[in-house]
Design an enzyme around this catalytic site. Structure first.
Site, PDB file in Angstrom:
ATOM      1  N   GLY A   8      31.282 -18.174  12.827  1.00  0.00           N
ATOM      2  CA  GLY A   8      30.532 -17.190  12.033  1.00  0.00           C
ATOM      3  C   GLY A   8      30.554 -15.822  12.701  1.00  0.00           C
ATOM      4  N   THR A  10      32.209 -13.221  12.204  1.00  0.00           N
ATOM      5  CA  THR A  10      32.461 -12.038  11.372  1.00  0.00           C
ATOM      6  C   THR A  10      31.242 -11.648  10.532  1.00  0.00           C
ATOM      7  OG1 THR A  10      33.356 -13.555   9.728  1.00  0.00           O
ATOM      8  CG2 THR A  10      34.951 -12.412  11.147  1.00  0.00           C
ATOM      9  N   TYR A 136      19.690 -26.176   2.062  1.00  0.00           N
ATOM     10  CA  TYR A 136      19.916 -25.429   3.309  1.00  0.00           C
ATOM     11  C   TYR A 136      19.001 -25.978   4.410  1.00  0.00           C
ATOM     12  CZ  TYR A 136      19.856 -21.100   6.227  1.00  0.00           C
ATOM     13  OH  TYR A 136      19.932 -20.167   7.240  1.00  0.00           O
ATOM     14  N   ARG A 187      20.397  -1.668  -3.597  1.00  0.00           N
ATOM     15  CA  ARG A 187      19.842  -1.153  -4.857  1.00  0.00           C
ATOM     16  C   ARG A 187      19.308   0.275  -4.683  1.00  0.00           C
ATOM     17  NH1 ARG A 187      15.655  -3.299  -7.204  1.00  0.00           N
ATOM     18  NH2 ARG A 187      14.837  -4.514  -5.467  1.00  0.00           N
TER      19      ARG A 187
HETATM   20  P1  NDP Z   1      26.600 -14.196   7.297  1.00  0.00           P
HETATM   21  O1  NDP Z   1      26.558 -14.669   5.882  1.00  0.00           O
HETATM   22  O2  NDP Z   1      26.560 -12.748   7.577  1.00  0.00           O
HETATM   23  O3  NDP Z   1      27.880 -14.792   7.985  1.00  0.00           O
HETATM   24  C1  NDP Z   1      28.241 -16.128   7.803  1.00  0.00           C
HETATM   25  C2  NDP Z   1      29.378 -16.409   8.725  1.00  0.00           C
HETATM   26  O4  NDP Z   1      29.752 -17.774   8.552  1.00  0.00           O
HETATM   27  C3  NDP Z   1      30.607 -15.551   8.450  1.00  0.00           C
HETATM   28  O5  NDP Z   1      31.213 -15.222   9.677  1.00  0.00           O
HETATM   29  C4  NDP Z   1      31.485 -16.501   7.651  1.00  0.00           C
HETATM   30  O6  NDP Z   1      32.876 -16.222   7.802  1.00  0.00           O
HETATM   31  C5  NDP Z   1      31.138 -17.832   8.313  1.00  0.00           C
HETATM   32  N1  NDP Z   1      31.417 -18.958   7.441  1.00  0.00           N
HETATM   33  C6  NDP Z   1      30.810 -19.283   6.268  1.00  0.00           C
HETATM   34  N2  NDP Z   1      31.373 -20.391   5.749  1.00  0.00           N
HETATM   35  C7  NDP Z   1      32.356 -20.769   6.618  1.00  0.00           C
HETATM   36  C8  NDP Z   1      33.285 -21.830   6.636  1.00  0.00           C
HETATM   37  N3  NDP Z   1      33.347 -22.736   5.666  1.00  0.00           N
HETATM   38  N4  NDP Z   1      34.156 -21.893   7.685  1.00  0.00           N
HETATM   39  C9  NDP Z   1      34.118 -20.984   8.673  1.00  0.00           C
HETATM   40  N5  NDP Z   1      33.239 -19.971   8.726  1.00  0.00           N
HETATM   41  C10 NDP Z   1      32.367 -19.860   7.701  1.00  0.00           C
HETATM   42  O7  NDP Z   1      25.440 -14.991   8.056  1.00  0.00           O
HETATM   43  P2  NDP Z   1      24.433 -14.468   9.172  1.00  0.00           P
HETATM   44  O8  NDP Z   1      25.163 -13.768  10.241  1.00  0.00           O
HETATM   45  O9  NDP Z   1      23.313 -13.827   8.459  1.00  0.00           O
HETATM   46  O10 NDP Z   1      23.861 -15.866   9.724  1.00  0.00           O
HETATM   47  C11 NDP Z   1      24.246 -16.404  10.983  1.00  0.00           C
HETATM   48  C12 NDP Z   1      23.413 -17.646  11.243  1.00  0.00           C
HETATM   49  O11 NDP Z   1      22.043 -17.295  11.274  1.00  0.00           O
HETATM   50  C13 NDP Z   1      23.562 -18.712  10.160  1.00  0.00           C
HETATM   51  O12 NDP Z   1      23.639 -19.970  10.774  1.00  0.00           O
HETATM   52  C14 NDP Z   1      22.285 -18.583   9.350  1.00  0.00           C
HETATM   53  O13 NDP Z   1      21.934 -19.809   8.763  1.00  0.00           O
HETATM   54  C15 NDP Z   1      21.303 -18.150  10.399  1.00  0.00           C
HETATM   55  N6  NDP Z   1      20.152 -17.393   9.910  1.00  0.00           N
HETATM   56  C16 NDP Z   1      20.322 -16.250   9.136  1.00  0.00           C
HETATM   57  C17 NDP Z   1      19.229 -15.538   8.720  1.00  0.00           C
HETATM   58  C18 NDP Z   1      19.365 -14.251   7.971  1.00  0.00           C
HETATM   59  O14 NDP Z   1      18.323 -13.660   7.623  1.00  0.00           O
HETATM   60  N7  NDP Z   1      20.553 -13.750   7.683  1.00  0.00           N
HETATM   61  C19 NDP Z   1      17.853 -15.978   9.041  1.00  0.00           C
HETATM   62  C20 NDP Z   1      17.793 -17.130   9.910  1.00  0.00           C
HETATM   63  C21 NDP Z   1      18.898 -17.806  10.302  1.00  0.00           C
HETATM   64  P3  NDP Z   1      33.686 -15.117   6.910  1.00  0.00           P
HETATM   65  O15 NDP Z   1      32.769 -13.948   6.719  1.00  0.00           O
HETATM   66  O16 NDP Z   1      34.859 -14.783   7.778  1.00  0.00           O
HETATM   67  O17 NDP Z   1      34.026 -15.768   5.614  1.00  0.00           O
END
Ligand code: NDP
Length: 321
Positions: A8, A10, A136, A187
């Site tokens: 993750g 990126t 989730y 927005r």
């Molecule tokens: P993002 O949606 O910004 O990023 C998700 C990341 O997961 C991207 O790098 C994406 O890759 C990668 N990813 C998704 N599906 C796949 C897959 N099938 N195979 C490989 N890589 C995958 O998430 P966040 O940075 O916001 O979240 C990071 C962590 O923090 C997560 O575990 C989330 O559950 C947790 N979290 C997030 C919160 C929030 O408010 N955002 C709150 C609390 C916890 P790519 O972009 O290259 O497709």
């Protein structure tokens, strides 16, 4: 030499980790930030190939199907299955390839719906999650179960952090999936840049829901620093909440006000109460973190919002929207 693989890498948190590591440039660590183009982690063979190529000794596991309230409500099955697959593939492959430490990411929104506040790390499994995001939530809760099982059977130090709502540069601004802050930033940007017949002061920004729910936020760059500290120093399988202090909790309406201020928006903010509010509050205690890092200074909320809005304006063309 530690070799740290960030899954993750990126995303919102991955990019923040990359920025902090670039600044620190640690001499005894090599970091690799993997996105879904490196490997689809729902696929075991692709996961194994990534680990075989990168040979990590340590993993920060962020990859997940992530989304805001409305995206979760409509897609519980996908959230459950994709996240179960990703977590099982990453943890088992890390174990098979000898990774000594994995830090995975849970979330405060996976805690029981009916609970006492503040929530702490001992309560993760104490009752059903909010019905809006049960897919989730159960997938995330199982990471903690898996961590304990890898520890019991193999002595592995696979642990987890529990952040509250995260925001910052490189967020996901797509309306159909975004969390509250990037959703509002997107927005508000549209509204501010739109050419309307009405003067700026008569433009109306709609806050979805009553504006009353309380939320705790953590700035992605702060979270990144704390996660790096966990990777280097936290030696327990038990999860640890990484969240700003309870006193920094804000209402959704205050979030809208901070974003309006950062955009220098002169119009009105109104609440659309026909839209869902989600949980009224989910205050989490960061007492465990504070007992270990009493002096850590979180970035002030308004300053972090200003920086995030500035990033969005300057990187509008590349932002996920
Ligand atoms: P993002 O949606 O910004 O990023 C998700 C990341 O997961 C991207 O790098 C994406 O890759 C990668 N990813 C998704 N599906 C796949 C897959 N099938 N195979 C490989 N890589 C995958 O998430 P966040 O940075 O916001 O979240 C990071 C962590 O923090 C997560 O575990 C989330 O559950 C947790 N979290 C997030 C919160 C929030 O408010 N955002 C709150 C609390 C916890 P790519 O972009 O290259 O497709």
């Amino acid at each position: 030499m530690k070799k740290v693989l960030v899954t993750g890498g990126t995303g919102l948190v991955g990019k923040a980790l990359e920025a902090v590591i670039k600044e620190q440039s640690p001499a005894d660590e090599q970091w690799y930030f993997a996105g879904s183009k490196d490997a689809d982690l729902t696929n075991l063979a692709a996961t194994q190939a990534l680990f075989a190529r990168e040979q990590p000794t340590h993993v920060i596991h962020l990859a997940a199907m992530v989304g805001g309230l409305f995206h979760n409500m409509n897609n519980n099955l996908d959230f459950l299955r994709n996240n179960l697959l990703i977590n099982d593939n990453v943890l088992q492959t890390a174990h098979e390839q000898g990774c000594v430490k994995v830090v995975s990411c849970l979330s405060t929104c996976i805690f029981p719906d009916k609970t006492s506040y503040p929530i702490d790390e001992t309560m993760v499994h104490n009752g059903p999650p909010h019905p809006s995001n049960y897919g989730y939530s159960y997938a995330k809760r199982l990471i903690d179960v898996q961590n304990h099982a890898y520890h019991d059977k193999y002595g592995r130090l696979y642990t987890s952090v529990i952040p509250c709502n995260i925001f910052g540069p490189h967020d996901n601004y797509k309306p159909e999936v975004s969390h509250v802050i990037p959703g509002m930033i997107n927005r508000m940007h549209q509204l501010v840049t739109e050419k309307l017949e009405v003067p700026e002061s008569e433009k109306v920004f709609t806050v979805f829901g009553s504006g009353k729910p309380l939320r705790q936020f953590v700035y992605s760059l702060d979270l990144a620093e704390l996660m790096i500290w966990v990777l280097r120093n936290y030696e327990s399988v038990e999860p640890i909440i990484l969240s700003a202090d309870e006193a920094q909790e804000v209402t959704i309406f205050e979030v809208a006000q901070a974003i309006a201020k950062a955009f220098n928006f002169k119009g009105k903010l109104v609440c659309d109460t026909s839209k869902a509010d989600g949980q009224y509050k989910k205050t989490a205690s960061n007492a465990k973190l504070r007992s270990l890092l009493p002096d850590y200074a979180f970035t002030d909320f308004e300053t972090a919002i200003e920086t995030s809005v500035k990033w969005y304006k300057e990187n509008y063309d590349q932002a996920r929207k």
